[in-house]
Motif scaffolding. Structure first.
Motif, PDB file in Angstrom:
ATOM      1  N   PHE A 310       0.672  -1.072  -0.244  1.00  0.00           N
ATOM      2  CA  PHE A 310       0.127   0.118  -0.132  1.00  0.00           C
ATOM      3  C   PHE A 310       1.287   1.224   0.065  1.00  0.00           C
ATOM      4  CE2 PHE A 310      -2.210   2.833   2.098  1.00  0.00           C
ATOM      5  CZ  PHE A 310      -3.714   3.314   1.721  1.00  0.00           C
ATOM      6  N   PHE A 311       1.970   0.738   0.757  1.00  0.00           N
ATOM      7  CA  PHE A 311       2.800   2.747   0.939  1.00  0.00           C
ATOM      8  C   PHE A 311       3.422   2.167   0.194  1.00  0.00           C
ATOM      9  CE2 PHE A 311       1.055   2.660   4.761  1.00  0.00           C
ATOM     10  CZ  PHE A 311       0.169   3.525   4.839  1.00  0.00           C
ATOM     11  N   ASN A 312       3.491   2.256  -1.283  1.00  0.00           N
ATOM     12  CA  ASN A 312       4.640   2.251  -2.272  1.00  0.00           C
ATOM     13  C   ASN A 312       5.648   2.812  -1.978  1.00  0.00           C
ATOM     14  OD1 ASN A 312       2.699   3.916  -3.343  1.00  0.00           O
ATOM     15  ND2 ASN A 312       3.966   3.647  -5.566  1.00  0.00           N
ATOM     16  N   ALA A 313       6.969   1.937  -2.652  1.00  0.00           N
ATOM     17  CA  ALA A 313       8.134   3.374  -2.781  1.00  0.00           C
ATOM     18  C   ALA A 313       8.605   3.938  -3.569  1.00  0.00           C
ATOM     19  CB  ALA A 313       9.344   2.113  -2.189  1.00  0.00           C
ATOM     20  N   GLN A 314       9.621   3.826  -4.502  1.00  0.00           N
ATOM     21  CA  GLN A 314      10.285   5.085  -6.131  1.00  0.00           C
ATOM     22  C   GLN A 314       9.841   4.029  -6.409  1.00  0.00           C
ATOM     23  OE1 GLN A 314      13.608   6.564  -2.762  1.00  0.00           O
ATOM     24  NE2 GLN A 314      13.583   7.725  -4.669  1.00  0.00           N
ATOM     25  N   GLY A 315       9.088   4.463  -7.706  1.00  0.00           N
ATOM     26  CA  GLY A 315       9.285   3.097  -9.078  1.00  0.00           C
ATOM     27  C   GLY A 315       8.365   2.185  -9.148  1.00  0.00           C
ATOM     28  N   ASP A 316       7.433   2.007  -8.268  1.00  0.00           N
ATOM     29  CA  ASP A 316       6.590   0.920  -7.342  1.00  0.00           C
ATOM     30  C   ASP A 316       5.145   1.159  -7.291  1.00  0.00           C
ATOM     31  OD1 ASP A 316       8.795  -0.993  -7.349  1.00  0.00           O
ATOM     32  OD2 ASP A 316       8.705  -0.407  -5.110  1.00  0.00           O
ATOM     33  N   PRO A 317       4.138   0.621  -8.071  1.00  0.00           N
ATOM     34  CA  PRO A 317       3.312   1.172  -8.106  1.00  0.00           C
ATOM     35  C   PRO A 317       2.213   0.612  -6.719  1.00  0.00           C
ATOM     36  CG  PRO A 317       3.356  -1.373  -9.037  1.00  0.00           C
ATOM     37  CD  PRO A 317       4.469  -0.938  -8.633  1.00  0.00           C
ATOM     38  N   VAL A 318       1.125   1.039  -6.457  1.00  0.00           N
ATOM     39  CA  VAL A 318       0.280   0.292  -5.045  1.00  0.00           C
ATOM     40  C   VAL A 318      -0.223  -0.834  -5.534  1.00  0.00           C
ATOM     41  CG1 VAL A 318      -1.341   0.940  -3.583  1.00  0.00           C
ATOM     42  CG2 VAL A 318      -0.050   3.502  -4.596  1.00  0.00           C
ATOM     43  N   LEU A 319      -0.042  -1.725  -5.129  1.00  0.00           N
ATOM     44  CA  LEU A 319      -0.974  -3.083  -5.006  1.00  0.00           C
ATOM     45  C   LEU A 319      -1.396  -3.630  -4.277  1.00  0.00           C
ATOM     46  CD1 LEU A 319       2.585  -5.285  -5.786  1.00  0.00           C
ATOM     47  CD2 LEU A 319       1.011  -3.968  -7.625  1.00  0.00           C
ATOM     48  N   ARG A 320      -3.034  -4.591  -4.313  1.00  0.00           N
ATOM     49  CA  ARG A 320      -4.117  -4.726  -3.598  1.00  0.00           C
ATOM     50  C   ARG A 320      -3.859  -6.495  -3.927  1.00  0.00           C
ATOM     51  NH1 ARG A 320      -9.541  -1.431  -3.783  1.00  0.00           N
ATOM     52  NH2 ARG A 320      -9.717  -2.710  -2.004  1.00  0.00           N
ATOM     53  N   VAL A 321      -4.974  -7.186  -3.021  1.00  0.00           N
ATOM     54  CA  VAL A 321      -5.702  -8.729  -2.993  1.00  0.00           C
ATOM     55  C   VAL A 321      -6.393  -8.389  -4.429  1.00  0.00           C
ATOM     56  CG1 VAL A 321      -6.157 -10.367  -2.535  1.00  0.00           C
ATOM     57  CG2 VAL A 321      -4.212  -9.057  -1.196  1.00  0.00           C
ATOM     58  N   ASP A 327     -10.231 -14.641   0.335  1.00  0.00           N
ATOM     59  CA  ASP A 327      -9.089 -15.882   1.248  1.00  0.00           C
ATOM     60  C   ASP A 327      -8.684 -16.980   0.231  1.00  0.00           C
ATOM     61  OD1 ASP A 327     -11.438 -17.029   0.627  1.00  0.00           O
ATOM     62  OD2 ASP A 327     -12.274 -17.865   2.527  1.00  0.00           O
ATOM     63  N   SER A 328      -9.018 -17.110  -1.082  1.00  0.00           N
ATOM     64  CA  SER A 328      -8.411 -18.141  -1.870  1.00  0.00           C
ATOM     65  C   SER A 328      -8.112 -17.394  -3.172  1.00  0.00           C
ATOM     66  CB  SER A 328      -9.443 -18.447  -2.706  1.00  0.00           C
ATOM     67  OG  SER A 328     -11.069 -17.776  -3.208  1.00  0.00           O
ATOM     68  N   ALA A 329      -7.351 -16.650  -2.923  1.00  0.00           N
ATOM     69  CA  ALA A 329      -6.718 -14.896  -3.829  1.00  0.00           C
ATOM     70  C   ALA A 329      -6.142 -15.759  -4.572  1.00  0.00           C
ATOM     71  CB  ALA A 329      -6.834 -13.640  -3.353  1.00  0.00           C
ATOM     72  N   THR A 330      -5.322 -15.136  -5.974  1.00  0.00           N
ATOM     73  CA  THR A 330      -3.866 -16.123  -5.710  1.00  0.00           C
ATOM     74  C   THR A 330      -2.934 -14.760  -6.100  1.00  0.00           C
ATOM     75  OG1 THR A 330      -5.015 -16.537  -8.454  1.00  0.00           O
ATOM     76  CG2 THR A 330      -4.995 -18.025  -6.908  1.00  0.00           C
ATOM     77  N   THR A 331      -3.687 -13.320  -7.032  1.00  0.00           N
ATOM     78  CA  THR A 331      -2.746 -12.599  -7.287  1.00  0.00           C
ATOM     79  C   THR A 331      -2.585 -11.079  -6.584  1.00  0.00           C
ATOM     80  OG1 THR A 331      -4.669 -11.812  -9.071  1.00  0.00           O
ATOM     81  CG2 THR A 331      -2.788 -13.731  -9.602  1.00  0.00           C
ATOM     82  N   LEU A 332      -2.002 -10.269  -7.315  1.00  0.00           N
ATOM     83  CA  LEU A 332      -2.098  -8.794  -6.328  1.00  0.00           C
ATOM     84  C   LEU A 332      -2.095  -7.522  -8.035  1.00  0.00           C
ATOM     85  CD1 LEU A 332       1.084  -9.091  -3.900  1.00  0.00           C
ATOM     86  CD2 LEU A 332      -1.702  -8.297  -3.364  1.00  0.00           C
ATOM     87  N   ILE A 333      -2.856  -7.276  -7.994  1.00  0.00           N
ATOM     88  CA  ILE A 333      -2.950  -6.009  -8.667  1.00  0.00           C
ATOM     89  C   ILE A 333      -2.581  -4.853  -8.764  1.00  0.00           C
ATOM     90  CG2 ILE A 333      -4.781  -7.535  -9.465  1.00  0.00           C
ATOM     91  CD1 ILE A 333      -6.852  -5.802  -8.423  1.00  0.00           C
ATOM     92  N   THR A 334      -2.570  -4.148 -10.021  1.00  0.00           N
ATOM     93  CA  THR A 334      -2.471  -2.387  -8.894  1.00  0.00           C
ATOM     94  C   THR A 334      -3.268  -2.446  -9.123  1.00  0.00           C
ATOM     95  OG1 THR A 334      -0.473  -2.450 -10.806  1.00  0.00           O
ATOM     96  CG2 THR A 334      -0.970  -0.891 -10.644  1.00  0.00           C
TER      97      THR A 334
END
Length: 499
Positions: A310-321, A327-334
Motif C-alpha cells: 500500500f505504501f509504495n516505494a520509489q518506482g513501485d505501484p500500489v498493490l492490493r489483493v 481467502d482463495s486469491a492468487t494474485t496481487l493487482i495494481t
C-alpha cells in the motif's frame, strides 16, 4: 579721437570664466551632497563601460546569493523536520518490545493509539511547506504529497484505505486457517503442501529432523511446493522435526515439534504405539502449530506485507489483493486510484535529490530534492501504520503472540543498522548537510568577491568627500577673486580714469 571705455577690457572673458567656475562649483556641491561622481552614466565618460560591466557581474552574484539564501532557508527547515522524524523513529523503535504488555496488559491499547498519533505527526511533517512549496514532494511541489491520516487509514469517498487493504491481505494469507497450506496424512506419512502458486500465506522453506526413524521429502521444484514426513519407525523421546516457513513480509519462521512419551504440550507430539499413530499425532500437533502461527506471526507478517504494497516505494505501484473472494486469491493487482487511496502523490524520481536544484554559481548547481517515498520516511510510515491498525483484545488468545510479532518486526525495520542505507532519514540529512556546506562555502566566496566589486564600483562612481570639500573651498576663493576683478573692470571709464 579714440573712445576709451570698458569694451577695451576683457570683461566678457572674465564673465565666461566665472560661469565655468560656477558650473564646477554647482557640480561639486551635488557631489558633496550625494557622494556620487555623476548623476547619469553619460557623465562618467569612458568609465561607464567598466561601470556597466561591474554592475552586471554584481547583479549576477546578488542573484546567486538570493538563491543561496532561499536554499538555506529550505535546508534549515529540512534539518528540523528530519531531526524530528529521526526522534520519532527512535521513540517508535524502543517504545514497543516483545513481552512488554504493561501492567494489566495496558500496552495492548496504548501501543496502537500511540502509533496512530506518531503517524499523524509524521504525515504532517511530510506535508511541510515553505512559502507554498511542499518540500517532500520532489518535483511535484505545488500540492501536499501525502494523505491525511483519516483518509489514509479509513479511506475516503468510497476509496479503500489501509485498514481495508490489511483486512484483504490477512484473508488472502490466512486462507482457511493454515496459511494457505494443505495438511494430509496417508498411513505413516504426513504431507504439507502449498494450496496454489501465489504470493500469499506460508511458503515451505526447509525441513530437518534429529531422528533416524523419520524419512523426509524436502520442499523443492516449481511452486506450489510440498514436503513430507514419514515415520519409518518410532522416534526417541526428545527427537524433533523442524519445518521452516517463509512469511509474506520476507521473514523466516520455524515450527519445531518434539517427540514425547507422555501427554504432549505446546510444540510436542506423542510417540504412538506404531508408526501410523505417531504420524497422526504429529499431524495434529503440526496443525495446531500452524493455526497458532497463522493467528500471530502470520497475521503480523500480513500487516507488514500489506504496508509494503500500500505504501509504495520509489518506482513501485500500489498493490492490493485481487478479490473478492480474498481467502482463495492468487494474485496481487495494481490498485485503481478510483477505488483505492494513494498515500503519496508527489514526484517519483529514481534519484530524489535531483528532483530539485538551485543554481548558486556560474558553473555550480546543487541538488536538494526529497521525496516522502524514500526508504527512511517510507519505512517509518509503514511500521507506524501496521501497528496503528492493530487491535489486541485481552480476551483474544492471539493478542500476545501478535503483539510480540509486531514488536519484533517494528524493531527490525526501524533498526539503527538501516541508517547507512540510501534514502534513510539519516542519509538524507547527511546529503542535505553536504549541500548546505557547499552552498555556504560558495556564498562566502560570493560575499568576498561582491565586496571587491562594490569597492571597484565605488571607486568608479563615488568621490572622496574630503577632497570635494577642499576643492569647493579653493573654488570659492577663486570665484570671490574673479567676482571682485570683474566688478572693477566693469566700472572702468575715461571719466573714472581721468579722475
Amino acid at each position: 579721437m579714440s573712445i576709451i571705455n570698458r569694451t577695451l577690457f576683457p570683461v566678457q572673458a572674465g564673465a565666461n570664466q566665472i560661469a565655468k567656475l560656477q558650473e564646477r562649483f554647482g557640480k561639486l556641491q551635488v557631489q558633496l551632497a550625494t557622494g556620487q561622481k555623476a548623476s547619469n552614466l553619460a557623465e562618467l565618460g569612458s568609465d561607464r563601460y567598466y561601470d556597466l560591466s561591474v554592475r552586471n557581474r554584481l547583479g549576477r552574484i546578488e542573484g546567486y546569493q538570493n538563491n543561496i539564501d532561499t536554499l538555506n532557508l529550505r535546508l534549515d527547515i529540512f534539518d528540523k523536520v528530519l531531526a524530528r522524524l529521526d526522534t520519532i523513529e527512535s521513540d517508535a523503535r524502543v517504545g514497543m518490545a516483545p513481552g512488554g504488555y504493561g501492567t494489566g496488559n495496558i500496552n495492548f491499547g496504548t501501543a496502537p493509539s500511540l502509533a496512530k498519533s506518531r503517524l499523524d505527526e509524521v504525515l504532517n511533517l511530510l506535508n511541510t511547506d515553505v512559502d507554498g512549496r511542499y518540500i517532500f514532494g520532489g518535483k511535484v511541489s505545488d500540492s501536499k504529497p501525502v494523505q491525511a491520516i483519516d483518509a489514509l487509514l479509513e479511506g475516503v469517498a468510497g476509496k479503500a484505505g489501509f485498514k481495508q487493504i490489511v483486512a484483504e491481505r490477512t484473508a488472502a494469507d490466512l486462507g482457511d486457517g493454515l496459511g494457505r497450506l494443505d495438511l494430509t496424512i496417508a498411513t505413516d506419512k504426513v504431507t504439507l503442501a502449498e494450496d496454489n502458486a501465489h504470493p500469499f500465506g506460508f511458503k515451505l522453506s526447509t525441513l530437518t529432523t534429529t531422528s533416524g526413524a523419520v524419512a523426509l521429502t524436502q520442499p523443492g521444484g516449481v511452486p506450489p511446493q510440498s514436503l513430507s514426513v514419514q515415520f519409518t519407525g518410532l522416534p526417541i523421546a526428545g527427537e524433533a522435526v523442524t519445518v521452516g516457513l517463509a512469511l509474506p513480509d520476507g521473514s523466516e519462521e520455524g515450527i519445531t515439534l518434539k517427540a514425547v512419551t507422555g501427554t504432549p504440550g505446546v510444540g510436542e507430539f506423542q510417540i504412538g504405539a506404531d508408526a501410523d499413530l505417531t504420524a497422526a499425532n504429529f499431524k495434529a500437533a503440526l496443525e495446531a502449530a500452524l493455526t497458532d502461527m497463522g493467528g500471530t506471526k502470520l497475521a503480523a507478517a500480513s500487516a507488514y506485507a500489506a504496508a509494503d504494497n500500500f505504501f509504495n516505494a520509489q518506482g513501485d505501484p500500489v498493490l492490493r489483493v485481487d478479490g473478492p473472494p480474498f481467502d482463495s486469491a492468487t494474485t496481487l493487482i495494481t490498485a485503481d486510484p478510483a477505488t483505492t487511496v494513494l498515500w503519496y502523490t508527489g514526484g517519483d524520481a529514481a534519484n530524489a535529490r535531483q528532483a530539485a536544484s538551485s543554481k548558486i554559481d556560474e558553473n555550480t548547481s546543487v541538488a536538494y530534492g526529497v521525496q516522502a517515498n524514500e526508504s527512511g520516511p517510507l519505512q517509518l510510515v509503514r511500521s507506524l501504520a501496521a501497528l496503528a491498525v492493530q487491535s489486541f483484545p485481552p480476551a483474544d488468545a492471539t493478542s500476545k503472540g501478535r503483539f510480540d510479532a509486531i514488536a519484533s518486526r517494528n524493531i527490525a525495520r526501524l533498526a539503527e543498522s538501516h541508517n547507512s542505507e540510501a534514502g534513510s532519514i539519516e542519509m538524507i540529512a547527511v546529503e542535505l548537510g553536504n549541500t548546505k556546506a557547499a552552498a555556504t562555502s560558495i556564498g562566502e566566496r560570493h560575499k568576498s568577491y561582491g565586496a571587491q566589486l562594490k569597492q571597484l564600483l565605488s571607486d568608479i562612481e563615488t568621490v572622496p568627500k574630503e577632497d570635494v570639500a577642499m576643492e569647493l573651498l579653493a573654488l570659492q576663493t577663486r570665484l570671490q577673486a574673479s567676482y571682485q576683478a570683474t566688478a572693477l573692470v566693469a566700472q572702468l571709464s575715461m571719466v573714472n580714469y581721468l579722475n
